[in-house]
Design a protein around this motif. Structure first.
Motif, mmCIF file in Angstrom:
data_model
loop_
_atom_site.group_PDB
_atom_site.id
_atom_site.type_symbol
_atom_site.label_atom_id
_atom_site.label_comp_id
_atom_site.label_asym_id
_atom_site.label_seq_id
_atom_site.Cartn_x
_atom_site.Cartn_y
_atom_site.Cartn_z
ATOM 1 N N HIS A 1 0.846 -1.192 0.000
ATOM 2 C CA HIS A 1 0.000 0.000 0.000
ATOM 3 C C HIS A 1 0.884 1.246 0.000
ATOM 4 O O HIS A 1 0.830 2.078 0.900
ATOM 5 N N GLY A 2 1.745 1.367 -0.987
ATOM 6 C CA GLY A 2 2.631 2.513 -1.054
ATOM 7 C C GLY A 2 3.882 2.287 -0.226
ATOM 8 O O GLY A 2 3.974 1.380 0.586
ATOM 9 N N LEU A 3 4.873 3.157 -0.427
ATOM 10 C CA LEU A 3 6.116 3.027 0.317
ATOM 11 C C LEU A 3 5.899 3.282 1.805
ATOM 12 O O LEU A 3 6.568 2.719 2.644
ATOM 13 N N VAL A 4 4.962 4.170 2.137
ATOM 14 C CA VAL A 4 4.607 4.420 3.522
ATOM 15 C C VAL A 4 3.107 4.218 3.654
ATOM 16 O O VAL A 4 2.328 4.979 3.106
ATOM 17 N N ARG A 5 2.700 3.171 4.353
ATOM 18 C CA ARG A 5 1.277 2.919 4.519
ATOM 19 C C ARG A 5 0.698 3.916 5.520
ATOM 20 O O ARG A 5 1.435 4.525 6.294
ATOM 21 N N PRO A 6 -0.629 4.105 5.495
ATOM 22 C CA PRO A 6 -1.223 5.050 6.455
ATOM 23 C C PRO A 6 -0.829 4.688 7.874
ATOM 24 O O PRO A 6 -0.940 3.541 8.289
ATOM 25 N N HIS A 7 -0.307 5.665 8.602
ATOM 26 C CA HIS A 7 0.085 5.391 9.980
ATOM 27 C C HIS A 7 -0.607 6.373 10.909
ATOM 28 O O HIS A 7 -1.113 7.405 10.494
ATOM 29 N N ARG A 8 -0.602 6.045 12.187
ATOM 30 C CA ARG A 8 -1.361 6.808 13.161
ATOM 31 C C ARG A 8 -0.518 7.099 14.390
ATOM 32 O O ARG A 8 0.323 6.309 14.778
ATOM 33 N N LEU A 9 -0.804 8.258 14.980
ATOM 34 C CA LEU A 9 -0.208 8.587 16.262
ATOM 35 C C LEU A 9 -0.992 7.885 17.354
ATOM 36 O O LEU A 9 -2.218 7.779 17.298
ATOM 37 N N ARG A 10 -0.280 7.397 18.350
ATOM 38 C CA ARG A 10 -0.941 6.681 19.444
ATOM 39 C C ARG A 10 -0.584 7.353 20.754
ATOM 40 O O ARG A 10 0.535 7.310 21.211
ATOM 41 N N GLY A 11 -1.572 8.033 21.345
ATOM 42 C CA GLY A 11 -1.353 8.720 22.607
ATOM 43 C C GLY A 11 -1.769 7.855 23.776
ATOM 44 O O GLY A 11 -1.473 6.672 23.841
ATOM 45 N N ASN A 12 -2.527 8.444 24.719
ATOM 46 C CA ASN A 12 -2.914 7.688 25.908
ATOM 47 C C ASN A 12 -4.363 7.922 26.311
ATOM 48 O O ASN A 12 -4.733 7.728 27.462
ATOM 49 N N LEU A 13 -5.207 8.338 25.346
ATOM 50 C CA LEU A 13 -6.601 8.623 25.665
ATOM 51 C C LEU A 13 -7.519 7.463 25.290
ATOM 52 O O LEU A 13 -7.441 6.927 24.181
ATOM 53 N N VAL A 14 -8.379 7.081 26.210
ATOM 54 C CA VAL A 14 -9.466 6.136 25.939
ATOM 55 C C VAL A 14 -10.718 6.968 25.727
ATOM 56 O O VAL A 14 -11.071 7.809 26.562
ATOM 57 N N LYS A 15 -11.404 6.743 24.600
ATOM 58 C CA LYS A 15 -12.553 7.566 24.249
ATOM 59 C C LYS A 15 -13.818 6.712 24.171
ATOM 60 O O LYS A 15 -13.749 5.504 23.924
ATOM 61 N N ARG A 16 -14.946 7.334 24.361
ATOM 62 C CA ARG A 16 -16.202 6.664 24.053
ATOM 63 C C ARG A 16 -16.355 6.644 22.540
ATOM 64 O O ARG A 16 -16.188 7.670 21.876
ATOM 65 N N ASN A 17 -16.648 5.476 21.979
ATOM 66 C CA ASN A 17 -16.837 5.389 20.534
ATOM 67 C C ASN A 17 -18.258 5.813 20.180
ATOM 68 O O ASN A 17 -19.233 5.281 20.708
ATOM 69 N N ARG A 18 -18.371 6.790 19.287
ATOM 70 C CA ARG A 18 -19.672 7.349 18.922
ATOM 71 C C ARG A 18 -20.082 7.005 17.493
ATOM 72 O O ARG A 18 -21.002 7.599 16.953
ATOM 73 N N ALA A 19 -19.384 6.031 16.900
ATOM 74 C CA ALA A 19 -19.708 5.645 15.524
ATOM 75 C C ALA A 19 -20.992 4.828 15.460
ATOM 76 O O ALA A 19 -21.616 4.723 14.407
ATOM 77 N N THR A 20 -21.389 4.210 16.563
ATOM 78 C CA THR A 20 -22.638 3.459 16.625
ATOM 79 C C THR A 20 -23.431 3.940 17.838
ATOM 80 O O THR A 20 -22.933 4.689 18.678
ATOM 81 N N ASP A 21 -24.670 3.509 17.936
ATOM 82 C CA ASP A 21 -25.505 3.872 19.078
ATOM 83 C C ASP A 21 -25.268 2.973 20.279
ATOM 84 O O ASP A 21 -25.832 3.204 21.350
ATOM 85 N N ASP A 22 -24.445 1.944 20.100
ATOM 86 C CA ASP A 22 -24.182 1.001 21.173
ATOM 87 C C ASP A 22 -23.020 1.480 22.048
ATOM 88 O O ASP A 22 -22.156 2.213 21.578
#
Length: 271
Positions: free
Chosen positions: A73-94
Motif C-alpha cells: 500500500h505505497g512506500l509508507v502505509r497510512p500510519h497513526r499517532l498513538r497517545g494515551n486517551l481512551v474515548k467513548r466510541n460514537r460511531a454506533t448507538d451502542d
C-alpha cells in the motif's frame, strides 16, 4: 552467453509497469513464481530475483507468509499517532470504547472472522498479568482489525479472567467496539482502569500472515492490563500487535520535582 537469470531486471520492469497501471491493486497477491515464469518464458529463479532484488527493495511488493507476494500500500502505509486517551466510541448507538490510535468516530472492520472461545493460557507472562496459573482455561477473543479504508492495522488477543468470562455479552461480537468491556463494568467492575506495556519484536508467522507483512518487519507489541474498580484485580489482558510502519507512540514528558525550573542552585549563585 549471459546467465539464464540475467533477464530479472527486464522482468522486474514489466511487473512494475503492471502494478503501476493498476492490474494488481494494493493488498492483492501476484501470480505464483511458476505462473509468472511460464508467462515470461523464464525460470522461477529469474522471477524470484526480479521480485526479491528489485521490487521488494523498491517497496512495490513484499513476501507475506501463507499469502505469497503482496502488492504494498505505497512506500509508507497510512500510519497513526498513538497517545494515551481512551474515548467513548460514537460511531454506533451502542456502548463501546476506542483505545489510542482510533478516533472514537470511526468503525474498524474485521479482516478475519472474529472468534471468542476457551483456550489454555500457556504464555507465562500473560498468565502472571491476568493473575491466573499458567495452563488455566480462559476465554480468548481474537481479532484482526483496522480502519475501513486501510490494510490490517492490528492483531488483538484478549484473555478474559474466568470470574468475568460468563458475563452476558463478553464473548459476543457486538456492533460497538469495546462493548464487552462495558459489559464487565456494568456487572460491578466499573470503571475499569488500564496500564500498558510496550515493546518491539519480530512477528510470528501467523501474525505476519494476518497483518500482511513480511516476517522481517518489526512490530510494536502493546499489552494492556484492565483492572476492576471493585478490588483492583485484573479482569482482562489484551495484546495488540501493530506493524512498525503503521504507528507512532506519543508521550508528553513531565518534570520530576528535582528537575523543576528554575533550578534552586541558580538562586544561590545569584546570591
Amino acid at each position: 552467453m549471459p546467465a539464464r537469470n540475467s533477464r530479472y531486471p527486464e522482468i522486474a520492469a514489466l511487473l512494475r509497469t503492471r502494478i503501476l497501471d493498476g492490474e494488481w491493486q494494493p493488498g492483492s497477491t501476484l501470480p505464483t513464481l511458476d505462473e509468472l515464469a511460464a508467462e515470461y518464458g523464464a525460470d522461477e529463479d529469474t522471477v524470484s530475483r526480479a521480485i526479491s532484488e528489485v521490487l521488494e527493495p523498491e517497496g512495490m511488493v513484499w513476501a507475506v507468509p501463507e499469502h505469497g507476494t503482496i502488492v504494498r500500500h505505497g512506500l509508507v502505509r497510512p500510519h497513526r499517532l498513538r497517545g494515551n486517551l481512551v474515548k467513548r466510541n460514537r460511531a454506533t448507538d451502542d456502548p463501546g470504547y476506542s483505545f489510542p490510535a482510533a478516533s472514537g468516530q470511526e468503525v474498524w472492520k474485521h479482516h478475519i472472522t472474529p472468534t471468542a472461545k476457551p483456550e489454555k493460557l500457556t504464555d507465562g507472562r500473560i498468565a502472571r498479568m491476568l493473575g491466573v496459573p499458567e495452563g488455566s482455561m480462559v476465554l480468548l477473543r481474537h481479532r484482526v482489525t483496522g480502519p475501513e479504508t486501510e490494510p490490517p492495522f492490528q492483531v488483538g488477543n484478549s484473555w478474559i479472567h474466568p470470574r468475568v468470562a460468563d458475563i452476558p455479552g463478553v464473548a459476543d461480537q457486538s456492533p460497538g467496539p469495546g462493548d464487552w468491556l462495558y459489559r464487565i463494568e456494568q456487572a460491578g467492575h466499573g470503571p475499569l482502569y488500564w496500564m500498558e506495556y510496550h515493546r518491539a519484536r519480530l512477528p510470528s508467522k501467523a501474525e505476519a500472515a494476518e497483518l500482511q507483512i513480511p516476517m522481517t518487519m518489526p512490530v510494536l507489541e502493546i499489552v494492556r492490563v484492565g483492572r476492576s474498580a471493585s478490588d483492583n484485580q485484573p479482569v482482562e489482558v489484551t495484546e495488540y500487535v501493530i506493524p512498525s510502519d503503521r504507528v507512532e507512540t506519543v508521550h508528553e514528558l513531565h518534570r520530576e520535582k528535582s528537575a523543576a525550573w528554575p533550578w534552586p542552585d541558580d538562586e544561590k549563585r545569584k546570591g
